[in-house]
Design an enzyme around this catalytic site. Structure first.
Site, mmCIF file in Angstrom:
data_model
loop_
_atom_site.group_PDB
_atom_site.id
_atom_site.type_symbol
_atom_site.label_atom_id
_atom_site.label_comp_id
_atom_site.label_asym_id
_atom_site.label_seq_id
_atom_site.Cartn_x
_atom_site.Cartn_y
_atom_site.Cartn_z
ATOM 1 N N ASP A 196 -17.821 0.398 -14.713
ATOM 2 C CA ASP A 196 -17.786 -0.436 -13.512
ATOM 3 C C ASP A 196 -18.598 -1.725 -13.651
ATOM 4 O O ASP A 196 -18.117 -2.810 -13.308
ATOM 5 C CB ASP A 196 -18.293 0.365 -12.309
ATOM 6 C CG ASP A 196 -18.155 -0.398 -11.011
ATOM 7 O OD1 ASP A 196 -17.109 -1.054 -10.813
ATOM 8 O OD2 ASP A 196 -19.086 -0.356 -10.183
ATOM 9 N N ARG A 205 -15.741 4.952 -7.844
ATOM 10 C CA ARG A 205 -16.650 4.655 -8.959
ATOM 11 C C ARG A 205 -17.386 5.899 -9.431
ATOM 12 O O ARG A 205 -17.968 5.901 -10.503
ATOM 13 C CB ARG A 205 -17.660 3.584 -8.546
ATOM 14 C CG ARG A 205 -17.029 2.227 -8.254
ATOM 15 C CD ARG A 205 -18.004 1.291 -7.558
ATOM 16 N NE ARG A 205 -17.366 0.034 -7.216
ATOM 17 C CZ ARG A 205 -16.600 -0.148 -6.144
ATOM 18 N NH1 ARG A 205 -16.386 0.874 -5.310
ATOM 19 N NH2 ARG A 205 -16.056 -1.320 -5.892
ATOM 20 N N HIS A 214 -4.591 0.943 -13.757
ATOM 21 C CA HIS A 214 -4.471 -0.457 -14.175
ATOM 22 C C HIS A 214 -3.319 -0.680 -15.149
ATOM 23 O O HIS A 214 -2.435 -1.511 -14.922
ATOM 24 C CB HIS A 214 -5.779 -0.931 -14.814
ATOM 25 C CG HIS A 214 -6.865 -1.164 -13.816
ATOM 26 N ND1 HIS A 214 -8.150 -1.530 -14.168
ATOM 27 C CD2 HIS A 214 -6.868 -1.085 -12.454
ATOM 28 C CE1 HIS A 214 -8.873 -1.667 -13.080
ATOM 29 N NE2 HIS A 214 -8.135 -1.397 -12.030
ATOM 30 N N SER A 237 0.860 -1.172 0.000
ATOM 31 C CA SER A 237 0.000 0.000 0.000
ATOM 32 C C SER A 237 0.898 1.224 0.000
ATOM 33 O O SER A 237 2.064 1.148 0.408
ATOM 34 C CB SER A 237 -0.897 0.006 1.242
ATOM 35 O OG SER A 237 -1.579 1.245 1.373
ATOM 36 N N ARG A 238 0.366 2.350 -0.440
ATOM 37 C CA ARG A 238 1.136 3.592 -0.343
ATOM 38 C C ARG A 238 1.227 4.056 1.110
ATOM 39 O O ARG A 238 1.998 4.949 1.431
ATOM 40 C CB ARG A 238 0.487 4.665 -1.225
ATOM 41 C CG ARG A 238 0.678 4.414 -2.713
ATOM 42 C CD ARG A 238 -0.117 5.386 -3.549
ATOM 43 N NE ARG A 238 -1.558 5.217 -3.365
ATOM 44 C CZ ARG A 238 -2.476 5.919 -4.011
ATOM 45 N NH1 ARG A 238 -2.099 6.850 -4.869
ATOM 46 N NH2 ARG A 238 -3.752 5.692 -3.803
ATOM 47 N N LYS A 275 -10.846 -5.546 -13.938
ATOM 48 C CA LYS A 275 -11.532 -4.917 -15.060
ATOM 49 C C LYS A 275 -11.972 -3.506 -14.658
ATOM 50 O O LYS A 275 -12.085 -3.220 -13.459
ATOM 51 C CB LYS A 275 -12.722 -5.768 -15.503
ATOM 52 C CG LYS A 275 -13.753 -6.064 -14.389
ATOM 53 C CD LYS A 275 -14.636 -4.870 -14.097
ATOM 54 C CE LYS A 275 -15.252 -4.881 -12.749
ATOM 55 N NZ LYS A 275 -15.842 -3.588 -12.393
ATOM 56 N N LEU A 288 -6.285 -1.828 -8.271
ATOM 57 C CA LEU A 288 -6.185 -0.371 -8.166
ATOM 58 C C LEU A 288 -7.335 0.313 -8.914
ATOM 59 O O LEU A 288 -8.029 -0.326 -9.718
ATOM 60 C CB LEU A 288 -4.850 0.088 -8.749
ATOM 61 C CG LEU A 288 -3.592 -0.271 -7.961
ATOM 62 C CD1 LEU A 288 -2.345 -0.113 -8.838
ATOM 63 C CD2 LEU A 288 -3.489 0.583 -6.712
#
Length: 329
Positions: A178, A166, A79, A36-37, A97, A74
């Site tokens: 999505d 989203r 992606h 993770s960041r 996806k 992500l």
């Protein structure tokens, strides 16, 4: 038994709650590290899921020589950049996806991946591995309902949170990207065809700028497929296939429950027959199929060409909405 050693790129909810636990239950998957960041978030996720190693940057994970493959959940706009970085680091990649923000991006990834012929890359449409869909496809291929003439699909949920990824326009948000991508992919999958042209209508959220409802017609020549998807309607999903001799009704086409049997109905001559599909975790199956492709050095079940073609349909639907007319794919 040899297993593929997986690294998870981010602590996204879908990974922590669905994909990673499912892959840990697989025979050929070993979840070895997560990044993770935020190093604290990575440590918490690793503790929660009993993952041996954690990293505070994605770069550190990619540099780990003990990792064979990367799973990327992500946000959409990340992606392809991180898929390419993973390939450059010598890792196989299973990416959520939609594969990217455009068909041009997806095509670019396809061309870039050819420079790494020993590495596997696949877009994660998990439904394709569940026996429910393999059963439906066999019914179609065996002509149990005759010639397929039209398909109807619906997928919706309600989420109007502007902070949710989203609902963020600049990073690839919106219902069509999505969940509409599933409706498109499923029709292409069971028909083993690409649509020739599409007609689309999109409704956009005035504040967030993302599409909150999309309806489309896909013309496959002798077969049509229609769908509606929405991020601001009551939750529902359904998939029906109508043929010259009968119809197929799929109970839960996307969010197939991992611990509960599902049902497919076949209607012929006015009689409705129910088929019970045993409970299986589609994320486990996806991880297993991809891992076996790595271990056996075989082709992945869903090649990147499929990801490119799905993006082309999404773009054509958006263009049709702008033009108010049919658009060739």
């Amino acid at each position: 038994m040899k297993k593929v050693r997986w690294g998870i790129l981010s602590t996204a909810k879908i990974g922590l709650e669905k994909v990673v636990p499912a892959m840990q239950a697989g025979e050929y998957c070993e979840i070895s590290a997560i990044a993770s960041r935020d190093r604290t978030q990575a440590e918490m996720a690793a503790t929660r899921l009993n993952i041996p190693k954690f990293y505070g940057t994605y770069e550190e994970l990619l540099a780990d020589s003990d990792i064979d493959a990367i799973y990327i959940p992500l946000p959409n706009h990340l992606h392809i950049p991180w898929t390419i970085k993973a390939l450059e680091a010598g890792k196989h990649v299973l990416c959520e996806k939609p594969i990217g923000l455009s068909s041009a991006e997806a095509q670019g990834l396809l061309e870039r991946s050819k420079g790494f012929p020993h590495l596997k890359v696949m877009e994660a449409f998990m439904y394709r591995f569940h026996p429910q869909w393999l059963f439906v496809k066999k019914l179609i291929d065996d002509k149990r309902i005759g010639d397929v003439r039209t398909i109807q699909a619906f997928f919706s949920y309600f989420n109007d949170d502007p902070q949710n990824i989203r609902n963020k326009k600049d990073i690839g948000g919106g219902g069509l990207m999505d969940i509409g991508c599933y409706c498109i992919s499923q029709s292409r999958f069971i028909l083993s065809q690409e649509p020739v042209r599409v007609f689309g209508m999109l409704e956009y959220d005035e504040k967030m700028g993302v599409d909150r409802m999309a309806s489309a017609i896909m013309d496959f020549g002798n077969t049509s497929s229609t769908f509606t998807c929405s991020t601001q309607l009551a939750p529902f999903q359904n998939f029906r296939v109508f043929g010259t001799k009968g119809l197929i009704d799929v109970e839960i086409p996307v969010n197939i429950p991992p611990h509960k049997a599902t049902h497919v109905w076949l209607e012929l001559n006015g009689k409705r027959e129910e088929f019970v599909i045993e409970a299986q975790n589609q994320y486990t199956l996806q991880g297993e199929f991809f891992s076996k492709a790595i271990l056996n050095n075989t082709s992945v079940p869903t090649p990147l060409e499929d990801a490119v073609n799905n993006m082309k349909v999404i773009e054509a639907i958006k263009e049709s909405n702008l033009q108010g007319s049919w658009v060739m794919v």
